[in-house]
Design a protein around this motif. Sequence first.
Motif, PDB file in Angstrom:
ATOM      1  N   GLY A   1       0.763  -1.231   0.000  1.00  0.00           N
ATOM      2  CA  GLY A   1       0.000   0.000   0.000  1.00  0.00           C
ATOM      3  C   GLY A   1       0.802   1.293   0.000  1.00  0.00           C
ATOM      4  N   PRO A   2       1.827   1.453   0.878  1.00  0.00           N
ATOM      5  CA  PRO A   2       2.522   2.737   0.967  1.00  0.00           C
ATOM      6  C   PRO A   2       3.094   3.250  -0.350  1.00  0.00           C
ATOM      7  CG  PRO A   2       3.042   1.398   2.873  1.00  0.00           C
ATOM      8  CD  PRO A   2       2.233   0.524   1.959  1.00  0.00           C
ATOM      9  N   PRO A   3       3.819   2.456  -1.152  1.00  0.00           N
ATOM     10  CA  PRO A   3       4.297   2.993  -2.432  1.00  0.00           C
ATOM     11  C   PRO A   3       3.159   3.402  -3.357  1.00  0.00           C
ATOM     12  CG  PRO A   3       5.507   0.999  -1.861  1.00  0.00           C
ATOM     13  CD  PRO A   3       4.342   1.093  -0.920  1.00  0.00           C
ATOM     14  N   LEU A   4       2.070   2.639  -3.338  1.00  0.00           N
ATOM     15  CA  LEU A   4       0.943   2.961  -4.215  1.00  0.00           C
ATOM     16  C   LEU A   4       0.295   4.274  -3.800  1.00  0.00           C
ATOM     17  CD1 LEU A   4      -0.381   1.622  -6.640  1.00  0.00           C
ATOM     18  CD2 LEU A   4      -2.021   0.558  -5.092  1.00  0.00           C
ATOM     19  N   VAL A   5       0.160   4.503  -2.496  1.00  0.00           N
ATOM     20  CA  VAL A   5      -0.410   5.758  -2.009  1.00  0.00           C
ATOM     21  C   VAL A   5       0.508   6.929  -2.368  1.00  0.00           C
ATOM     22  CG1 VAL A   5      -1.015   7.061   0.064  1.00  0.00           C
ATOM     23  CG2 VAL A   5      -1.717   4.668  -0.160  1.00  0.00           C
ATOM     24  N   ALA A   6       1.819   6.757  -2.171  1.00  0.00           N
ATOM     25  CA  ALA A   6       2.776   7.813  -2.511  1.00  0.00           C
ATOM     26  C   ALA A   6       2.711   8.145  -3.994  1.00  0.00           C
ATOM     27  CB  ALA A   6       4.190   7.378  -2.118  1.00  0.00           C
ATOM     28  N   GLY A   7       2.627   7.119  -4.835  1.00  0.00           N
ATOM     29  CA  GLY A   7       2.536   7.370  -6.268  1.00  0.00           C
ATOM     30  C   GLY A   7       1.264   8.090  -6.646  1.00  0.00           C
ATOM     31  N   ALA A   8       0.144   7.712  -6.017  1.00  0.00           N
ATOM     32  CA  ALA A   8      -1.133   8.345  -6.339  1.00  0.00           C
ATOM     33  C   ALA A   8      -1.167   9.812  -5.916  1.00  0.00           C
ATOM     34  CB  ALA A   8      -2.272   7.575  -5.660  1.00  0.00           C
ATOM     35  N   LEU A   9      -0.390  10.172  -4.889  1.00  0.00           N
ATOM     36  CA  LEU A   9      -0.374  11.557  -4.417  1.00  0.00           C
ATOM     37  C   LEU A   9       0.368  12.484  -5.367  1.00  0.00           C
ATOM     38  CD1 LEU A   9       0.247  11.085  -0.575  1.00  0.00           C
ATOM     39  CD2 LEU A   9      -1.869  11.813  -1.710  1.00  0.00           C
ATOM     40  N   PHE A  10       1.354  11.949  -6.096  1.00  0.00           N
ATOM     41  CA  PHE A  10       2.218  12.814  -6.894  1.00  0.00           C
ATOM     42  C   PHE A  10       2.128  12.572  -8.401  1.00  0.00           C
ATOM     43  CE2 PHE A  10       4.156  12.709  -2.703  1.00  0.00           C
ATOM     44  CZ  PHE A  10       4.458  14.048  -2.484  1.00  0.00           C
ATOM     45  N   PHE A  11       1.479  11.493  -8.813  1.00  0.00           N
ATOM     46  CA  PHE A  11       1.413  11.183 -10.234  1.00  0.00           C
ATOM     47  C   PHE A  11       0.003  10.720 -10.591  1.00  0.00           C
ATOM     48  CE2 PHE A  11       5.731  10.360  -8.814  1.00  0.00           C
ATOM     49  CZ  PHE A  11       6.498  11.010  -9.764  1.00  0.00           C
ATOM     50  N   PRO A  12      -0.436  11.006 -11.829  1.00  0.00           N
ATOM     51  CA  PRO A  12      -1.720  10.447 -12.269  1.00  0.00           C
ATOM     52  C   PRO A  12      -1.553   8.964 -12.613  1.00  0.00           C
ATOM     53  CG  PRO A  12      -0.717  11.734 -14.037  1.00  0.00           C
ATOM     54  CD  PRO A  12       0.165  11.912 -12.826  1.00  0.00           C
ATOM     55  N   LEU A  13      -2.284   8.108 -11.922  1.00  0.00           N
ATOM     56  CA  LEU A  13      -2.188   6.673 -12.152  1.00  0.00           C
ATOM     57  C   LEU A  13      -3.361   6.194 -12.994  1.00  0.00           C
ATOM     58  CD1 LEU A  13      -1.143   5.376  -8.606  1.00  0.00           C
ATOM     59  CD2 LEU A  13       0.315   6.137 -10.484  1.00  0.00           C
ATOM     60  N   HIS A  14      -3.138   5.085 -13.674  1.00  0.00           N
ATOM     61  CA  HIS A  14      -4.192   4.475 -14.482  1.00  0.00           C
ATOM     62  C   HIS A  14      -5.096   3.642 -13.583  1.00  0.00           C
ATOM     63  CE1 HIS A  14      -6.114   2.417 -17.871  1.00  0.00           C
ATOM     64  NE2 HIS A  14      -5.963   1.308 -17.175  1.00  0.00           N
ATOM     65  N   LEU A  15      -6.381   3.939 -13.597  1.00  0.00           N
ATOM     66  CA  LEU A  15      -7.350   3.172 -12.810  1.00  0.00           C
ATOM     67  C   LEU A  15      -7.956   2.085 -13.689  1.00  0.00           C
ATOM     68  CD1 LEU A  15      -9.180   6.040 -10.900  1.00  0.00           C
ATOM     69  CD2 LEU A  15      -7.337   4.561 -10.085  1.00  0.00           C
ATOM     70  N   PRO A  16      -8.077   0.859 -13.175  1.00  0.00           N
ATOM     71  CA  PRO A  16      -8.640  -0.234 -13.981  1.00  0.00           C
ATOM     72  C   PRO A  16     -10.033   0.117 -14.490  1.00  0.00           C
ATOM     73  CG  PRO A  16      -7.651  -1.092 -11.974  1.00  0.00           C
ATOM     74  CD  PRO A  16      -7.657   0.395 -11.837  1.00  0.00           C
ATOM     75  N   SER A  17     -10.275  -0.182 -15.759  1.00  0.00           N
ATOM     76  CA  SER A  17     -11.569   0.125 -16.375  1.00  0.00           C
ATOM     77  C   SER A  17     -12.358  -1.130 -16.721  1.00  0.00           C
ATOM     78  CB  SER A  17     -11.352   0.952 -17.655  1.00  0.00           C
ATOM     79  OG  SER A  17     -10.535   0.243 -18.589  1.00  0.00           O
TER      80      SER A  17
END
Length: 283
Positions: A139-155
Amino acid sequence: MDASVLTISRIGPFRSSATTFGVLVGSGFRRYSTYRQATIAGSFTNIVFGFLRCYVLLALAEGVAGQRPGGYDPAQLATYVWVGQGLLAVIGIWGWNELSERIRSGDIAADLLRPVSPVTSYLAADLGRASHAMLTRFGPPLVAGALFFPLHLPSRWQTVPLFLLSVILAVVICFGCRYVVNATAYWLQDARGPITLWTLGSGVLGGLYFPLRLLPDWFTVALWLGTPLPSLLQAPLDVIAERDGPLLQAGLVVVQAYWAVLVLALAAFVQRRAERKLVVQGG
């Protein structure tokens, strides 16, 4: 000896009772839950390197026509990096030499006297380790990435279930590969050389340092079909990033399932051959 113990000892390497296997998984989980400071430090390190990797790949995208290197858009690249940083500890490519050290010291003899095959017991413990890492390190790396970069959300509805299955298969494949590499100590006495080669090869050809889709297509296909290495990280990351269509997305998981069966069978075969060698050496 108790009849139940005799029954377990006669079961094959992958068929120990569900209760025994579950207990071993739980012991692996509890073992790694005691290393709280290491968990925090490891998460921090993964986040730091995540920023470095993400900026490098985004810079690469900026310099490519259409900003889609290897078929990934910038959001998919960011997802590839940050989910990969979260999966590093879950899949556990590096750092495991417990089996080779027990072989070198002779402690493996105690493992061989137990009613459960070493392959089964170490696999269960590794699944416990991976479960703990999924709860604490993913979780922590994913949260950090989501705070600073636009991530692709599963569609797609199937992406998340396929991703979870892909991660489980990746853990099993990685365990099998590490077991075989460590088991070379049965013949070499010292497995540091094979472990070093594994550390280098699994990172480069497993999709950790860069997406393998950046390589020529013929080479990537050869890696997928000829080695289990892309199934370690590249497969689950491509699944969650939805880099491919639904059929190919599911096909990646099917390839992983094939390699999981093959690698575990190889680990069991190597263990049986090693036990025969140990009997001969013991006179």
